[in-house]
Structures are given as structure tokens and as C-alpha cells.
Motif scaffolding. Structure first.
Motif, mmCIF file in Angstrom:
data_model
loop_
_atom_site.group_PDB
_atom_site.id
_atom_site.type_symbol
_atom_site.label_atom_id
_atom_site.label_comp_id
_atom_site.label_asym_id
_atom_site.label_seq_id
_atom_site.Cartn_x
_atom_site.Cartn_y
_atom_site.Cartn_z
ATOM 1 N N GLU A 1 39.113 33.676 -27.257
ATOM 2 C CA GLU A 1 37.914 34.415 -27.689
ATOM 3 C C GLU A 1 38.176 35.912 -27.556
ATOM 4 O O GLU A 1 37.877 36.695 -28.453
ATOM 5 N N GLU A 2 38.762 36.274 -26.411
ATOM 6 C CA GLU A 2 39.077 37.693 -26.207
ATOM 7 C C GLU A 2 40.062 38.183 -27.252
ATOM 8 O O GLU A 2 40.003 39.321 -27.680
ATOM 9 N N LEU A 3 40.938 37.288 -27.657
ATOM 10 C CA LEU A 3 41.936 37.666 -28.661
ATOM 11 C C LEU A 3 41.252 37.931 -30.000
ATOM 12 O O LEU A 3 41.543 38.916 -30.674
ATOM 13 N N GLU A 4 40.302 37.076 -30.368
ATOM 14 C CA GLU A 4 39.634 37.234 -31.662
ATOM 15 C C GLU A 4 38.797 38.509 -31.701
ATOM 16 O O GLU A 4 38.689 39.163 -32.723
ATOM 17 N N SER A 5 38.187 38.849 -30.565
ATOM 18 C CA SER A 5 37.307 40.022 -30.577
ATOM 19 C C SER A 5 38.040 41.288 -30.139
ATOM 20 O O SER A 5 37.426 42.310 -29.886
ATOM 21 N N PHE A 6 39.378 41.209 -30.056
ATOM 22 C CA PHE A 6 40.122 42.366 -29.548
ATOM 23 C C PHE A 6 40.111 43.514 -30.562
ATOM 24 O O PHE A 6 40.243 43.306 -31.765
ATOM 25 N N ASP A 7 39.923 44.728 -30.054
ATOM 26 C CA ASP A 7 39.894 45.907 -30.922
ATOM 27 C C ASP A 7 41.310 46.461 -31.067
ATOM 28 O O ASP A 7 41.812 47.155 -30.187
ATOM 29 N N TRP A 8 41.954 46.161 -32.182
ATOM 30 C CA TRP A 8 43.356 46.541 -32.365
ATOM 31 C C TRP A 8 43.528 48.041 -32.532
ATOM 32 O O TRP A 8 44.603 48.578 -32.289
ATOM 33 N N ASN A 9 42.436 48.702 -32.974
ATOM 34 C CA ASN A 9 42.533 50.151 -33.151
ATOM 35 C C ASN A 9 42.619 50.875 -31.814
ATOM 36 O O ASN A 9 42.981 52.045 -31.763
ATOM 37 N N ALA A 10 42.264 50.156 -30.748
ATOM 38 C CA ALA A 10 42.283 50.807 -29.437
ATOM 39 C C ALA A 10 43.703 50.910 -28.879
ATOM 40 O O ALA A 10 43.929 51.600 -27.892
ATOM 41 N N LEU A 11 44.656 50.242 -29.530
ATOM 42 C CA LEU A 11 46.027 50.279 -29.001
ATOM 43 C C LEU A 11 46.708 51.597 -29.368
ATOM 44 O O LEU A 11 46.516 52.114 -30.464
ATOM 45 N N PRO A 12 47.487 52.136 -28.472
ATOM 46 C CA PRO A 12 48.216 53.367 -28.793
ATOM 47 C C PRO A 12 49.386 53.079 -29.740
ATOM 48 O O PRO A 12 49.643 51.931 -30.091
ATOM 49 N N ASP A 13 50.074 54.131 -30.129
ATOM 50 C CA ASP A 13 51.177 53.972 -31.078
ATOM 51 C C ASP A 13 52.328 53.171 -30.496
ATOM 52 O O ASP A 13 53.026 52.465 -31.200
ATOM 53 N N SER A 14 52.557 53.339 -29.219
ATOM 54 C CA SER A 14 53.649 52.574 -28.616
ATOM 55 C C SER A 14 53.137 51.873 -27.372
ATOM 56 O O SER A 14 52.312 52.410 -26.636
ATOM 57 N N PHE A 15 53.627 50.655 -27.165
ATOM 58 C CA PHE A 15 53.198 49.877 -26.006
ATOM 59 C C PHE A 15 54.160 48.727 -25.789
ATOM 60 O O PHE A 15 55.023 48.458 -26.636
ATOM 61 N N ALA A 16 54.014 48.047 -24.655
ATOM 62 C CA ALA A 16 54.769 46.818 -24.404
ATOM 63 C C ALA A 16 53.759 45.698 -24.220
ATOM 64 O O ALA A 16 52.771 45.870 -23.516
ATOM 65 N N LEU A 17 54.011 44.583 -24.887
ATOM 66 C CA LEU A 17 53.157 43.400 -24.743
ATOM 67 C C LEU A 17 53.919 42.386 -23.907
ATOM 68 O O LEU A 17 55.068 42.071 -24.205
ATOM 69 N N LYS A 18 53.276 41.925 -22.825
ATOM 70 C CA LYS A 18 54.009 41.031 -21.912
ATOM 71 C C LYS A 18 53.183 39.819 -21.522
ATOM 72 O O LYS A 18 51.963 39.905 -21.432
ATOM 73 N N PRO A 19 53.848 38.693 -21.272
ATOM 74 C CA PRO A 19 53.160 37.571 -20.657
ATOM 75 C C PRO A 19 53.071 37.796 -19.153
ATOM 76 O O PRO A 19 54.027 38.264 -18.547
ATOM 77 N N ASN A 20 51.909 37.471 -18.577
ATOM 78 C CA ASN A 20 51.699 37.766 -17.159
ATOM 79 C C ASN A 20 52.675 37.029 -16.260
ATOM 80 O O ASN A 20 53.135 37.551 -15.259
ATOM 81 N N ARG A 21 52.963 35.783 -16.612
ATOM 82 C CA ARG A 21 53.857 34.991 -15.756
ATOM 83 C C ARG A 21 55.203 34.749 -16.415
ATOM 84 O O ARG A 21 55.872 33.758 -16.142
ATOM 85 N N GLY A 22 55.561 35.621 -17.318
ATOM 86 C CA GLY A 22 56.864 35.462 -17.980
ATOM 87 C C GLY A 22 57.981 35.655 -16.974
ATOM 88 O O GLY A 22 57.778 36.170 -15.888
ATOM 89 N N PHE A 23 59.171 35.236 -17.340
ATOM 90 C CA PHE A 23 60.299 35.431 -16.443
ATOM 91 C C PHE A 23 61.533 35.687 -17.267
ATOM 92 O O PHE A 23 61.586 35.338 -18.449
ATOM 93 N N GLY A 24 62.482 36.332 -16.650
ATOM 94 C CA GLY A 24 63.744 36.589 -17.332
ATOM 95 C C GLY A 24 63.588 37.412 -18.604
ATOM 96 O O GLY A 24 64.393 37.318 -19.508
ATOM 97 N N GLY A 25 62.534 38.230 -18.679
ATOM 98 C CA GLY A 25 62.375 39.120 -19.823
ATOM 99 C C GLY A 25 61.948 38.409 -21.103
ATOM 100 O O GLY A 25 61.913 39.008 -22.168
#
Lengths: 474, 216
Positions: free
Chosen positions: A62-86
Motif C-alpha cells: 500500500e505504501e508502495l502504491e501511494s509513494f510520492d516518486w517526485n519526492a526522491l532526489p536526483d541520486s539515491f541508493a535503494l536497499k533491502p533492509n535485511r539484504g546481505f552480501g550487497g
């Protein structure tokens, strides 16, 4: 054979790491912090450590559907919270010009909102998380590559891994991304690890790969030597690692710290199960180091850092330097040249005690602002090997008088060797060898086809001792 | 064959001897796999996968069919990963498609085997085949977590362990020994306690850290 086994006791193996270090020292509650990037962020921030700023997090579809994409800056990193090994990390460097919400990745491919959504769905679903449990996706500030690491990094962020135990940083490694590792600095993905001298923060040996690491000298497909890279803010970096151990209460910690162009060292990640390849990168056993600090009582961060630097730094060279008052350098060293108008270039130079005067390649001299002088010299067709008769003729014609009319030319040198003779002009510029400034008179030569554009001869080496075994400059 | 009284009792109650022996083999093979991991350093896909693949091999008619099925399953898993990459599907649907592909392939292998008068292959019971199909999920998980190369290495290690396990479990000597001394399986417990406390370097680590030892 017996000594082989004796030596191997200094190494930390998987069994020992798990049973004697991770199990008793990294308790469940502490591991929970390390495996949860958002939680680590909060705890590290509370401890006053610099971290990449959190931009936004997405917990549900739900949060994904209502996410405001314009609020993102020009550069960023998107990460999984529990990701591992990059795994599962997407980094974008800027928005594509003239488009709305299309970003560019390091490999110049585009990322649309739809791509991001799909990726986030995968993250939420748990595709990148330990044991495939549902996960949270978050956006954070992108760390900007520092100038120092720019030539060494293939489309990825280099970072420093530091093992901290008992409040002491015991071993460290600089990790570089390569083409095979897909811009990620993780060794098991094919990245490069460079061992680090704990006292100085300078890289020593380097390895490629993880399971059976290969020792390498140069960055693959380049002539960049991987040793002798001086990591800036070294002491501060070590202090951050020790502070992070206190904050996270991970008794056996792998701290990952990156260097931001503007902010300096920034804490990336806590690791509760640091890998063992760091021992190969350093050509040193971790177990022995752990045993050496296990008995110590370390009360403060400063003390811990000092102990780590003192115990695990290159002591031998320091000692020698202390006795002779001279710096020890190898046969190949990084040398900084300061040319006209303060122009600076750093190159690798051959340290050659067989030569009297230092020599510089004509193209390098051009880059440093001596283009006119080089041009004049070339106009006389002197950038080549000459015969002795030709040299004699040049001397009789007093060609040197013509050449010395140019203000940059301070002299003319004739050299004779088995290859033939040369007639060179000399210029004055400043060399910096191992932090020592030398005002040098350099002869310009055509060093095309030679491995190093600069040769440092005896006249500029009075303040140094040359160690021929020291292949890596430190 | 010399049969211990307790096993005789099992047989009288109607448990087939083959089943009893297979169950008694379980701790032996498990200990063998634990030994390979802790002392030798062969990882494979954990302990469960090589164990059940070993038993799947025992249940197929002869080792070669088991190996053929195993390799086809892994190959399909690998190919399908590349084929499905551009679609960027979520995890479970992706695995479901892979399982579909593997199922079709196995069916194809059985039909071709039948056509070539390899009836041995067609008469393999369905459960060992199902077990091997489930390896695909394990393989994909490792591919995601550790990369393609590692997944292939681990799959080969699993195959190797399972083949050796197959020979251990089908050795006449061991079968007769267990039939005679079924209590011997209790000895695996102290062995595993020792393995569980073992902190020495694994054999593969001597090789991995060769350069370090040389430079010490």
C-alpha cells in the motif's frame, strides 16, 4: 611440515570463527541489530557516527502504491533492509535530462518508476533477505565517490572493512568493485581486497576473489598499483569502527566504512559474520591477532585505536627509519610532481640508483606545463637516440645555447649508454616522494614504451634508503 | 545374515528389513556429511539436501539414472534462470515456472528413456524424482544469495557427497554390520559432539590460505 602447522595456527578458520568468536561474542540481540540496516542506522546515529541519511522507507505494498516518486532526489541508493552480501541494492546517479522520474544507474542504463516499483515489490516479498522473509525497502542518500578512489573503482563504492575485537581494530581491508563484481565491492562477487597496514592506513597486498583468492599487484587491465594507496582520515575511520562496536555490542565486528567526497568517512554497515578472506589480503593470520588483544583491558576508544595501530602496523620499517633518519622506499614509488602554476600530477616512478639525474617523459612534462620547452626540443629533432657523431656535432654547433634561450630550460644534458646517446634539456620542478619535498632538476626524455614515465636518480635520492625487496610502496 | 534380536523383532512386526536398514543408515550418512563440512570443508547445500539426494539415489534403480536426473534438474534450473531474468518475476511464481520446466523435462527424459528401451529409467519410482525436483528451489536460493558460480560448485559438491553416500549406504559390509549391531548408530552422537566442538582449520582452508601461511 611441522612449521607449516605451527604457522597455520595463527589463522582463523571457519570453525573457530563460528564457535569461539561469533557464537559467544555476537549475541542474538546484537546480531539482530547488524541484520537490520534501519535499526543499525538508528543505533549508529545515536552513537554520533556519520551515516548516509535515510530518505524514505516502504514497508507494505500500500505504501508502495501511494509513494510520492517526485519526492526522491536526483541520486539515491535503494536497499533491502535485511539484504546481505550487497544483493538487491540499486544506486542511481542522476535523473535523465528532459524526462520525468527516469534515473540513470552507474552502467548508464535507465531506471523508471515502474522498474523501481518492481524491484521494491521483490524486496518486500523477501527475495533479497536472509531466509527469504518479507522485508522493508528504503531509500538513502548516495555516498559520493571520493577523488582518491576514483581511478580504482569500477562503477561502485569502495569501502574499508575493519575487524574490531575487544575494543581494538585488529585487521582491515580496502574493498574495490570490479567489472566482474558488477560494481559491488563484495569479495565473493569478484571484488578486490587490499590489505591495510594498521598504523598508517596504507594498502599493502591485494587479492582478487574470495574462495581461492589470487594475489594481484595491479588493478586488472590497468597499470595502477594497488599497494601504497593511502586511506585518508585513517585514524578517524578506526575510531568510528571501535565506537560502532561499543554501540552495537557486537564483540566480533566487521565494520564497513566508506569515504564520501564531502563528508569524509561514513559508516555503511555492521557485519556480525565477517568473512575470512581479509587474512589473505593482509597475508596475516587473524587468530594470532585476536589472541594478542584478548587479554588487554581497553577502556577508551582512543586507547583501542592506539593499540591496534601499534600492534598491527609495519614496525620494521619504522624502526629502520628511526635509526638512519632516512625514509625507506622501494624500487617503484608513487611520486607527486608539482609543475607550472601549481599543476599536480601523481605517477609511479622507477627509483633507479644506477642513474644520476632524474628523467621525465616528454608527454608528462607537457602535462605539467612545459609544453613550449618540449616543443623547442622536438623542433631540433632531439627526442630520439642519437649517435656519438651527432652529439659531437650538436656540441660544436653550440645547440645548447639555442635551447637555453627558453626560460624553462635550465641546462642541457648528454647521456651515453649501450643503447646510444641522447641530448636532453633540463627543467626544474618539485617532486614529492614519500611526503618529502625535493627540488629537482629533471632531464626530459622520450620514455615512450617504458613502464614508468618518471625515473628518479641518485641526485634526488639522498634522503632515502632503497629496499629492493619492497615492491609495494608504503 | 546375522540379525540382531531387536531387528528381528521389527521384522516380526512387519517392518521390511530394507526400510530398517535405510533408517539406520540415516545417522551414519548425516555424520559423514557433518564430518565433510567441519573437517574437510565441503559445504554442499547444507546437510538435508545431500542426505535426501543420497536416499533418492538409493531408491532409483542404479546410480546412473539418479545422476542423470540430478544433472538435468540443475541444468534446467540454470537455463531457466537466464531465460526468466528479463521478465523480473517475483520469487514464488519464478520458482513455479522453473518447476514446470523441470517437470516437463523429466517427463521428456522418461519418454526418451522408454523409447530407447531404457526401461530402468521409466520404472524409477516417482518419489525420488520428486525429491530431486525440489533441489531446484535450493539451487535457486543459493544462486540468488551467492551467485551462479557458487551455486554450481555447491551443486557439484552435493552430487559428489551423494554419490559417495550412496556407496557407503549400499556397501554390503555396512548393511550387515548394522543388521548385527544396530546400536552402533548411537556412536554417531559422541562423534558429532567432537565435530561440533572442532575449532581447527578445515582441510580446504589450508589450501585457501596457502599464500598466507607461506608468507608468515
Amino acid at each position: 611440515m611441522l612449521s607449516y602447522f605451527k604457522k597455520s595456527r595463527k589463522l582463523l578458520g571457519m570453525n573457530s570463527r563460528n564457535l569461539e568468536y561469533i557464537r559467544p561474542l555476537n549475541l542474538k540481540s546484537a546480531k539482530r541489530i547488524a541484520d537490520d540496516k534501519l535499526l543499525s542506522k538508528r543505533i549508529l546515529k545515536k552513537a554520533g557516527l556519520p551515516i548516509p541519511a535515510l530518505i524514505a522507507k516502504i514497508r507494505t505494498s500500500e505504501e508502495l502504491e501511494s509513494f510520492d516518486w517526485n519526492a526522491l532526489p536526483d541520486s539515491f541508493a535503494l536497499k533491502p533492509n535485511r539484504g546481505f552480501g550487497g544483493e538487491g541494492i540499486v544506486v542511481v546517479y542522476g535523473k535523465r535530462k528532459g524526462t520525468e522520474n527516469i534515473w540513470i544507474k552507474a552502467d548508464r542504463s535507465s531506471v523508471s518508476v515502474e522498474d523501481l516499483k518492481n524491484h521494491i515489490r521483490n524486496i518486500l516479498f523477501g527475495s533479497f533477505s536472509l531466509s527469504s522473509t518479507p522485508d522493508i525497502a528504503f531509500f538513502e542518500e548516495r555516498i559520493k565517490l571520493s577523488k582518491i578512489f576514483k581511478p580504482y573503482s569500477y562503477k561502485g563504492m569502495p569501502d574499508v572493512r575493519i575487524i574490531v575485537y575487544n575494543g581494538v581494530p585488529v585487521m582491515a581491508m580496502l574493498r574495490l568493485a570490479t567489472q566482474t563484481s558488477g560494481g559491488k565491492a563484495n569479495l565473493h562477487l569478484g571484488g578486490i581486497g587490499c590489505g591495510i597496514d594498521m598504523a598508517t592506513g596504507t594498502t599493502t597486498t591485494a587479492i582478487l576473489g574470495h574462495q581461492k583468492p589470487k594475489i594481484i599487484e595491479y588493478l586488472p587491465e590497468t597499470r595502477l598499483v594497488l599497494s601504497g594507496i593511502k586511506i585518508p582520515y585513517w585514524k578517524q575511520t578506526l575510531e568510528m569502527a571501535v565506537k560502532a562496536q561499543k554501540a552495537s555490542s557486537l564483540g566480533f565486528l566487521g565494520a564497513d566504512i566508506a569515504l564520501d567526497r564531502d563528508r569524509g568517512p561514513v559508516f555503511l554497515e555492521l557485519n556480525a559474520r565477517p568473512g575470512l578472506a581479509i587474512q589473505v589480503a593482509n597475508l596475516a593470520g587473524l587468530k594470532r591477532r585476536l589472541e594478542r588483544v584478548s587479554e588487554l583491558k581497553i577502556k577508551t576508544v582512543e586507547k583501542g585505536v592506539r593499540v591496534g595501530m601499534d600492534l598491527f602496523g609495519g614496525e620494521i620499517e619504522e624502526e629502520l627509519e628511526g635509526i638512519s633518519g632516512k625514509k625507506v622506499i622501494g624500487t617503484v614509488e608513487k611520486v607527486k610532481l608539482i609543475g607550472k602554476d601549481g599543476k599536480e600530477v601523481e605517477v609511479e616512478a622507477r627509483i633507479d640508483t644506477g642513474a644520476g639525474i632524474s628523467a621525465i617523459d616528454k608527454n608528462l612534462a607537457r602535462d605539467l606545463g612545459y609544453g613550449d620547452a618540449v616543443q623547442l626540443w622536438e623542433d631540433f629533432h632531439l627526442d630520439r637516440v642519437l649517435s656519438e657523431e651527432e652529439i659531437k656535432a650538436l656540441s660544436e654547433n653550440k645547440t645548447w645555447k639555442e635551447l637555453e634561450k627558453h626560460p624553462d630550460v635550465i641546462g642541457v644534458a648528454k647521456t651515453f649508454s649501450s643503447h646510444g646517446a641522447t641530448y636532453r634539456i633540463e627543467i626544474r620542478l618539485t617532486l614529492i616522494v614519500d611526503k618529502q619535498e625535493i627540488s629537482s632538476k629533471l632531464s626530459i626524455a622520450n620514455r615512450d614504451g617504458l613502464a614508468y614515465p618518471l625515473l628518479v636518480g641518485r641526485r634526488d635520492l639522498k634522503r632515502f634508503l632503497i629496499d629492493v625487496n619492497k615492491v609495494q610502496p608504503i | 545374515m546375522n540379525i540382531s534380536p531387536i531387528i528381528n523383532f521389527f521384522l516380526q512386526e512387519g517392518v521390511p528389513l530394507e526400510t530398517v536398514i535405510l533408517i539406520l543408515m540415516l545417522p551414519i550418512i548425516a555424520t559423514f556429511i557433518a564430518f565433510l563440512r567441519q573437517v574437510v570443508g565441503i559445504k554442499a547445500f547444507g546437510i538435508y539436501t545431500p542426505l535426501i539426494v543420497t536416499f533418492a539415489f538409493l531408491a532409483t534403480n542404479g546410480l546412473k539414472y539418479g545422476i542423470a536426473v540430478f544433472i538435468s534438474v540443475i541444468l534446467t534450473g540454470m537455463l531457466m534462470r537466464f531465460a526468466l531474468r528479463p521478465f523480473r518475476l517475483l520469487y514464488l511464481p519464478r520458482v513455479a515456472i522453473m518447476l514446470t520446466a523441470v517437470a516437463i523435462l523429466i517427463l521428456g527424459v522418461l519418454v526418451v528413456g522408454g523409447g530407447m528401451k531404457r526401461t530402468g529409467l521409466a520404472s524409477v519410482s516417482i518419489f525420488p524424482i520428486l525429491i530431486m525436483i525440489t533441489i531446484v528451489e535450493k539451487f535457486i536460493t543459493v544462486q540468488i544469495e551467492k551467485g551462479d558460480r557458487m551455486a554450481i560448485i555447491l551443486a557439484l559438491e552435493t552430487l559428489g557427497i551423494s554419490i559417495v553416500g550412496y556407496f557407503i549406504a549400499s556397501s554390503n559390509f555396512l548393511i550387515q554390520f548394522l543388521a548385527h549391531y544396530p546400536w552402533a548408530i548411537l556412536a554417531t552422537i559422541p562423534i558429532n559432539i567432537v565435530l561440533g566442538k572442532w575449532t581447527g582449520l578445515r582441510l580446504t582452508e589450508y589450501w585457501r590460505f596457502k599464500e598466507v601461511i607461506k608468507n608468515m
